[in-house]
Design a protein around this motif. Structure first.
Motif, PDB file in Angstrom:
ATOM      1  N   TRP A 176       0.819  -1.206   0.000  1.00 53.42           N
ATOM      2  CA  TRP A 176       0.000   0.000   0.000  1.00 53.42           C
ATOM      3  C   TRP A 176       0.856   1.261   0.000  1.00 53.42           C
ATOM      4  O   TRP A 176       0.466   2.283  -0.560  1.00 53.42           O
ATOM      5  CB  TRP A 176      -0.979  -0.020   1.166  1.00 53.42           C
ATOM      6  CG  TRP A 176      -2.154  -0.897   0.853  1.00 53.42           C
ATOM      7  CD1 TRP A 176      -2.406  -2.149   1.314  1.00 53.42           C
ATOM      8  CD2 TRP A 176      -3.215  -0.602  -0.066  1.00 53.42           C
ATOM      9  NE1 TRP A 176      -3.553  -2.652   0.761  1.00 53.42           N
ATOM     10  CE2 TRP A 176      -4.070  -1.719  -0.090  1.00 53.42           C
ATOM     11  CE3 TRP A 176      -3.524   0.508  -0.856  1.00 53.42           C
ATOM     12  CZ2 TRP A 176      -5.224  -1.761  -0.874  1.00 53.42           C
ATOM     13  CZ3 TRP A 176      -4.670   0.462  -1.640  1.00 53.42           C
ATOM     14  CH2 TRP A 176      -5.501  -0.658  -1.643  1.00 53.42           C
ATOM     15  N   GLU A 177       2.030   1.165   0.589  1.00 55.28           N
ATOM     16  CA  GLU A 177       2.968   2.289   0.498  1.00 55.28           C
ATOM     17  C   GLU A 177       3.389   2.503  -0.952  1.00 55.28           C
ATOM     18  O   GLU A 177       3.449   3.645  -1.434  1.00 55.28           O
ATOM     19  CB  GLU A 177       4.195   2.019   1.373  1.00 55.28           C
ATOM     20  CG  GLU A 177       5.196   3.160   1.394  1.00 55.28           C
ATOM     21  CD  GLU A 177       6.406   2.855   2.259  1.00 55.28           C
ATOM     22  OE1 GLU A 177       7.424   3.541   2.101  1.00 55.28           O
ATOM     23  OE2 GLU A 177       6.338   1.904   3.076  1.00 55.28           O
ATOM     24  N   TYR A 178       3.674   1.399  -1.670  1.00 58.10           N
ATOM     25  CA  TYR A 178       4.003   1.512  -3.097  1.00 58.10           C
ATOM     26  C   TYR A 178       2.850   2.166  -3.853  1.00 58.10           C
ATOM     27  O   TYR A 178       3.053   3.073  -4.669  1.00 58.10           O
ATOM     28  CB  TYR A 178       4.257   0.132  -3.725  1.00 58.10           C
ATOM     29  CG  TYR A 178       5.358  -0.681  -3.142  1.00 58.10           C
ATOM     30  CD1 TYR A 178       6.507  -0.094  -2.619  1.00 58.10           C
ATOM     31  CD2 TYR A 178       5.274  -2.078  -3.123  1.00 58.10           C
ATOM     32  CE1 TYR A 178       7.521  -0.875  -2.086  1.00 58.10           C
ATOM     33  CE2 TYR A 178       6.292  -2.853  -2.589  1.00 58.10           C
ATOM     34  CZ  TYR A 178       7.408  -2.246  -2.074  1.00 58.10           C
ATOM     35  OH  TYR A 178       8.410  -3.022  -1.556  1.00 58.10           O
ATOM     36  N   PHE A 179       1.618   1.685  -3.593  1.00 59.72           N
ATOM     37  CA  PHE A 179       0.465   2.184  -4.327  1.00 59.72           C
ATOM     38  C   PHE A 179       0.252   3.678  -4.072  1.00 59.72           C
ATOM     39  O   PHE A 179      -0.065   4.437  -5.001  1.00 59.72           O
ATOM     40  CB  PHE A 179      -0.791   1.403  -3.934  1.00 59.72           C
ATOM     41  CG  PHE A 179      -0.785  -0.039  -4.374  1.00 59.72           C
ATOM     42  CD1 PHE A 179      -0.048  -0.444  -5.479  1.00 59.72           C
ATOM     43  CD2 PHE A 179      -1.510  -1.002  -3.689  1.00 59.72           C
ATOM     44  CE1 PHE A 179      -0.038  -1.769  -5.891  1.00 59.72           C
ATOM     45  CE2 PHE A 179      -1.503  -2.323  -4.094  1.00 59.72           C
ATOM     46  CZ  PHE A 179      -0.773  -2.711  -5.192  1.00 59.72           C
ATOM     47  N   ARG A 180       0.424   4.105  -2.834  1.00 58.14           N
ATOM     48  CA  ARG A 180       0.250   5.535  -2.548  1.00 58.14           C
ATOM     49  C   ARG A 180       1.324   6.379  -3.230  1.00 58.14           C
ATOM     50  O   ARG A 180       1.038   7.482  -3.716  1.00 58.14           O
ATOM     51  CB  ARG A 180       0.259   5.771  -1.034  1.00 58.14           C
ATOM     52  CG  ARG A 180      -1.012   5.289  -0.337  1.00 58.14           C
ATOM     53  CD  ARG A 180      -1.098   5.825   1.079  1.00 58.14           C
ATOM     54  NE  ARG A 180      -0.012   5.329   1.908  1.00 58.14           N
ATOM     55  CZ  ARG A 180      -0.067   4.211   2.621  1.00 58.14           C
ATOM     56  NH1 ARG A 180      -1.162   3.459   2.570  1.00 58.14           N
ATOM     57  NH2 ARG A 180       0.942   3.834   3.369  1.00 58.14           N
ATOM     58  N   GLN A 181       2.545   5.857  -3.297  1.00 56.56           N
ATOM     59  CA  GLN A 181       3.593   6.575  -4.007  1.00 56.56           C
ATOM     60  C   GLN A 181       3.253   6.704  -5.494  1.00 56.56           C
ATOM     61  O   GLN A 181       3.449   7.764  -6.099  1.00 56.56           O
ATOM     62  CB  GLN A 181       4.935   5.859  -3.844  1.00 56.56           C
ATOM     63  CG  GLN A 181       5.523   5.967  -2.452  1.00 56.56           C
ATOM     64  CD  GLN A 181       6.879   5.287  -2.349  1.00 56.56           C
ATOM     65  OE1 GLN A 181       7.744   5.453  -3.195  1.00 56.56           O
ATOM     66  NE2 GLN A 181       7.051   4.491  -1.304  1.00 56.56           N
ATOM     67  N   LEU A 182       2.731   5.637  -6.085  1.00 62.59           N
ATOM     68  CA  LEU A 182       2.336   5.683  -7.496  1.00 62.59           C
ATOM     69  C   LEU A 182       1.210   6.696  -7.699  1.00 62.59           C
ATOM     70  O   LEU A 182       1.218   7.462  -8.664  1.00 62.59           O
ATOM     71  CB  LEU A 182       1.890   4.290  -7.952  1.00 62.59           C
ATOM     72  CG  LEU A 182       2.983   3.228  -8.015  1.00 62.59           C
ATOM     73  CD1 LEU A 182       2.374   1.843  -8.231  1.00 62.59           C
ATOM     74  CD2 LEU A 182       4.000   3.535  -9.111  1.00 62.59           C
ATOM     75  N   ARG A 183       0.239   6.699  -6.773  1.00 60.39           N
ATOM     76  CA  ARG A 183      -0.852   7.678  -6.836  1.00 60.39           C
ATOM     77  C   ARG A 183      -0.306   9.101  -6.754  1.00 60.39           C
ATOM     78  O   ARG A 183      -0.728   9.991  -7.507  1.00 60.39           O
ATOM     79  CB  ARG A 183      -1.833   7.387  -5.699  1.00 60.39           C
ATOM     80  CG  ARG A 183      -3.117   8.225  -5.645  1.00 60.39           C
ATOM     81  CD  ARG A 183      -2.995   9.477  -4.811  1.00 60.39           C
ATOM     82  NE  ARG A 183      -2.289   9.331  -3.575  1.00 60.39           N
ATOM     83  CZ  ARG A 183      -2.833   8.930  -2.412  1.00 60.39           C
ATOM     84  NH1 ARG A 183      -4.099   8.649  -2.335  1.00 60.39           N
ATOM     85  NH2 ARG A 183      -2.069   8.842  -1.319  1.00 60.39           N
ATOM     86  N   ASP A 184       0.641   9.309  -5.850  1.00 58.85           N
ATOM     87  CA  ASP A 184       1.205  10.646  -5.668  1.00 58.85           C
ATOM     88  C   ASP A 184       2.017  11.098  -6.881  1.00 58.85           C
ATOM     89  O   ASP A 184       2.224  12.301  -7.080  1.00 58.85           O
ATOM     90  CB  ASP A 184       2.079  10.682  -4.415  1.00 58.85           C
ATOM     91  CG  ASP A 184       1.267  10.518  -3.133  1.00 58.85           C
ATOM     92  OD1 ASP A 184       0.028  10.683  -3.192  1.00 58.85           O
ATOM     93  OD2 ASP A 184       1.866  10.212  -2.082  1.00 58.85           O
ATOM     94  N   GLN A 185       2.459  10.136  -7.692  1.00 59.83           N
ATOM     95  CA  GLN A 185       3.165  10.466  -8.933  1.00 59.83           C
ATOM     96  C   GLN A 185       2.197  10.785 -10.078  1.00 59.83           C
ATOM     97  O   GLN A 185       2.631  11.097 -11.187  1.00 59.83           O
ATOM     98  CB  GLN A 185       4.077   9.307  -9.342  1.00 59.83           C
ATOM     99  CG  GLN A 185       5.248   9.072  -8.383  1.00 59.83           C
ATOM    100  CD  GLN A 185       5.939   7.747  -8.624  1.00 59.83           C
ATOM    101  OE1 GLN A 185       5.647   7.030  -9.589  1.00 59.83           O
ATOM    102  NE2 GLN A 185       6.882   7.399  -7.754  1.00 59.83           N
TER     103      GLN A 185
END
Length: 329
Positions: A176-185
């Motif tokens: 979920w940390e990965y997914f949030r980083q992708l969202r923030d990009q």
């Protein structure tokens, strides 16, 4: 709502005997995470496959990235990444070889592949496993390898079908940390899951049952939908004040949506007060009780933090009740 990356209206795919998806109307705004939550067999994967163009709607219409999915060109598909439930890469190729193979499908230049692979392996902490065969990876490492493969071509839209199923809580939090980083990009993600508590990580949540979307909203608004607002948990100093407290609060109809003794409470002095915004109205509720003659004193009061499991169960039961009422006229 912001620009919709996915726009579905009245979509039906009926496999017979109650299986399929029915009357699906929803939108996914750009740059957000949509979590699709529901039990196994409720239609989450079918919903994704329709948005990907792998299944055509029998009724209704859907666009993904502004196009009809079943008419995607190769260029359209290059904007999408997909992580299926099962490990679908080659078990007898190494991590690096699997990634290079996927990159070759998109015609990516070798120099760019090396740079992008190094970047993504670092992103998911797989640098030290780059030469390990796929069949020798743990389940969690295989999931991370599939995430790297889905991101190699830098898609703007990512589908992840139950990516955290069967993995430990620590690795689940990292995903979920990965997914949030992708969202923030700036990417848009559609993530399916049976783990109800993962709703907290999403911008929007679609609650699914029997092929239908029961509700789609932010996690906070789903709580309000399930319980007709937010709950203030009040413990009275004197349990004998309970009848007067309930009568006082129930008369305040423009603010208090309901007031009742707390279910399964350890004390007869506990009551639940439902309002639109618990933090905003808590001081006013206490003041209203305190202004009665004689005063009604609260020993404690606080917004009640309802778990997403409770929210999910509540929405499921509400839907079951609606179906029973419809069947019995």
């Amino acid at each position: 709502m912001e620009r919709a990356i996915i726009d579905s209206e009245g979509v039906v795919v009926d496999f017979g005997n109650g299986a399929g998806i029915f009357d699906q109307t929803y939108q996914v705004p750009a740059g957000t995470i949509l979590g699709m939550i529901g039990p196994s067999g409720c239609g989450k994967t079918t919903t994704c496959r329709v948005a990907l163009g792998l299944l055509a709607p029998q009724r209704g219409r859907i666009t993904t990235l502004g196009r009809t999915p079943t008419r995607f060109t190769a260029t359209d598909r290059e904007q999408i990444g997909y992580i299926p439930q099962q490990f679908v890469l080659y078990p007898r190729l190494s991590v690096a070889e699997n990634i290079q193979f996927v990159a070759s499908l998109y015609g990516m230049p070798a120099r760019f592949v090396r740079e992008r692979m190094a970047e993504l392996l670092a992103f998911v902490d797989l640098q030290d496993a780059r030469n390990r065969l796929g069949q020798h990876l743990s389940g969690g490492m295989q999931r991370r390898l599939m995430l790297v493969s889905a991101l190699m071509h830098d898609p703007v839209l990512l589908f992840a079908d139950e990516p955290t199923a069967g993995i430990d809580p620590v690795l689940r939090a990292r995903f979920w940390e990965y997914f949030r980083q992708l969202r923030d990009q700036g990417r848009t993600l559609v993530v399916t899951t049976q783990v109800v508590s993962e709703a907290i990580h999403c911008d929007y949540v679609a609650v699914m049952r029997q092929g239908r979307i029961l509700a789609l909203d932010t996690p906070a608004n789903l709580r309000r939908l399930a319980f007709s607002g937010e709950i203030i948990d009040v413990t009275l100093a004197d349990p004998d004040d309970m009848p007067r407290a309930l009568a006082t609060l129930r008369r305040w109809k423009d603010v208090v949506r309901s007031a009742r003794p707390a279910p399964n409470a350890e004390s007869d002095a506990d009551l639940h007060v439902v309002v639109e915004d618990a933090r905003e109205w808590l001081p006013e509720v206490l003041a209203r009780l305190n202004n009665q003659r004689p005063r009604i004193v609260a020993a404690s009061a606080a917004p009640l933090e309802v778990s997403y499991d409770e929210i999910f169960i509540k929405l499921m039961r509400q839907d079951e009740q609606r179906q029973e009422e419809a069947e019995h006229g």
